[in-house]
Design a protein around this motif. Sequence first.
Motif, PDB file in Angstrom:
ATOM      1  N   LEU A   1      43.662 -26.997 -22.432  1.00 61.78           N
ATOM      2  CA  LEU A   1      43.469 -25.554 -22.667  1.00 61.78           C
ATOM      3  C   LEU A   1      43.145 -24.677 -21.524  1.00 61.78           C
ATOM      4  O   LEU A   1      42.212 -25.078 -20.912  1.00 61.78           O
ATOM      5  N   PRO A   2      43.717 -23.642 -21.435  1.00 62.13           N
ATOM      6  CA  PRO A   2      43.511 -22.663 -20.344  1.00 62.13           C
ATOM      7  C   PRO A   2      42.287 -21.723 -20.746  1.00 62.13           C
ATOM      8  O   PRO A   2      42.504 -20.496 -20.593  1.00 62.13           O
ATOM      9  N   VAL A   3      40.960 -22.558 -20.625  1.00 58.69           N
ATOM     10  CA  VAL A   3      39.782 -21.849 -20.454  1.00 58.69           C
ATOM     11  C   VAL A   3      39.377 -21.289 -19.301  1.00 58.69           C
ATOM     12  O   VAL A   3      39.855 -21.366 -18.316  1.00 58.69           O
ATOM     13  N   LYS A   4      38.541 -20.486 -19.403  1.00 59.04           N
ATOM     14  CA  LYS A   4      37.686 -19.844 -18.211  1.00 59.04           C
ATOM     15  C   LYS A   4      36.278 -19.707 -18.427  1.00 59.04           C
ATOM     16  O   LYS A   4      35.673 -19.848 -19.607  1.00 59.04           O
ATOM     17  N   GLU A   5      35.498 -19.438 -17.474  1.00 54.21           N
ATOM     18  CA  GLU A   5      34.219 -19.642 -17.246  1.00 54.21           C
ATOM     19  C   GLU A   5      33.794 -18.068 -18.088  1.00 54.21           C
ATOM     20  O   GLU A   5      34.537 -17.361 -18.323  1.00 54.21           O
ATOM     21  N   LYS A   6      32.727 -18.177 -18.724  1.00 53.22           N
ATOM     22  CA  LYS A   6      32.116 -17.244 -20.068  1.00 53.22           C
ATOM     23  C   LYS A   6      32.975 -17.052 -21.152  1.00 53.22           C
ATOM     24  O   LYS A   6      32.739 -16.281 -21.918  1.00 53.22           O
ATOM     25  N   MET A   7      33.829 -18.052 -21.341  1.00 49.63           N
ATOM     26  CA  MET A   7      34.600 -18.033 -22.403  1.00 49.63           C
ATOM     27  C   MET A   7      34.114 -18.855 -23.748  1.00 49.63           C
ATOM     28  O   MET A   7      33.288 -19.842 -23.320  1.00 49.63           O
ATOM     29  N   LEU A   8      34.213 -18.546 -24.781  1.00 49.53           N
ATOM     30  CA  LEU A   8      33.503 -18.965 -26.022  1.00 49.53           C
ATOM     31  C   LEU A   8      35.047 -19.715 -26.725  1.00 49.53           C
ATOM     32  O   LEU A   8      36.008 -19.065 -26.903  1.00 49.53           O
ATOM     33  N   TRP A   9      34.879 -21.050 -26.979  1.00 48.06           N
ATOM     34  CA  TRP A   9      36.330 -21.444 -27.673  1.00 48.06           C
ATOM     35  C   TRP A   9      35.868 -22.460 -28.922  1.00 48.06           C
ATOM     36  O   TRP A   9      34.723 -22.907 -28.859  1.00 48.06           O
ATOM     37  N   ARG A  10      36.541 -22.507 -29.795  1.00 48.62           N
ATOM     38  CA  ARG A  10      36.366 -22.985 -31.189  1.00 48.62           C
ATOM     39  C   ARG A  10      37.158 -24.456 -31.032  1.00 48.62           C
ATOM     40  O   ARG A  10      38.190 -24.672 -30.724  1.00 48.62           O
ATOM     41  N   CYS A  11      36.226 -25.466 -31.365  1.00 51.60           N
ATOM     42  CA  CYS A  11      36.838 -26.855 -31.479  1.00 51.60           C
ATOM     43  C   CYS A  11      36.434 -27.432 -32.762  1.00 51.60           C
ATOM     44  O   CYS A  11      35.252 -27.613 -33.295  1.00 51.60           O
ATOM     45  N   ASP A  12      37.501 -27.725 -33.484  1.00 53.33           N
ATOM     46  CA  ASP A  12      37.239 -28.504 -34.798  1.00 53.33           C
ATOM     47  C   ASP A  12      36.931 -29.925 -34.433  1.00 53.33           C
ATOM     48  O   ASP A  12      37.721 -30.762 -34.726  1.00 53.33           O
TER      49      ASP A  12
END
Length: 180
Positions: A141-152
């Motif tokens: 996943l192309p996430v970044k610092e300070k990001m909130l991401w949902r994980c099922d």
Amino acid sequence: MYNKIHFGGTYGYEDFINNDEKSELQEWILSEQPSMSFSNPVNSEEDQYTLGLKRHFKILYPDDKKPNIFHLIRNRILDLENITNPIPAPGNLDWIGIVGKGSYVEPHCDANFPDYYTVRYNLLVSFPDDGGRPIYGGEVLPVKEKMLWRCDAGIVKHSSEIVKGDKLRINLSYGFSFEL
């Protein structure tokens, strides 16, 4: 509002926290490191423990003292995601974690209550310059610092790349149980 980005069968919100919130959360989580447990491998992978800060986490129990910023972020998630009457995730509840150079999160699915599945909202308080990205259902996943991401987390196998470099991967994870 927050910029919602879809990727890899899930989504995230860019800049879910501001720089002041990031600093406050990072200071709190790093101060908790002495009370964190080393995360032992659970699926027969190579033991990640060597000298230095590798992979540690701490479950946040309901009666644990938490700073106001923890509750502010949790309420922000509940409002944004329209979660009413939240049911905690089994086992790991909410947690804080630190992953250092040469370490990673092993592939796994979280535990579920019967007729429910676990969902985690992962806030990346600090993120390495190289590596450390989540691997979700086989996709990086192309996430970044300070990001909130949902994980099922209870139904999709997830892990992370190995962290490279000295910048830590610091995560605050809020866990909930949703009906199947």
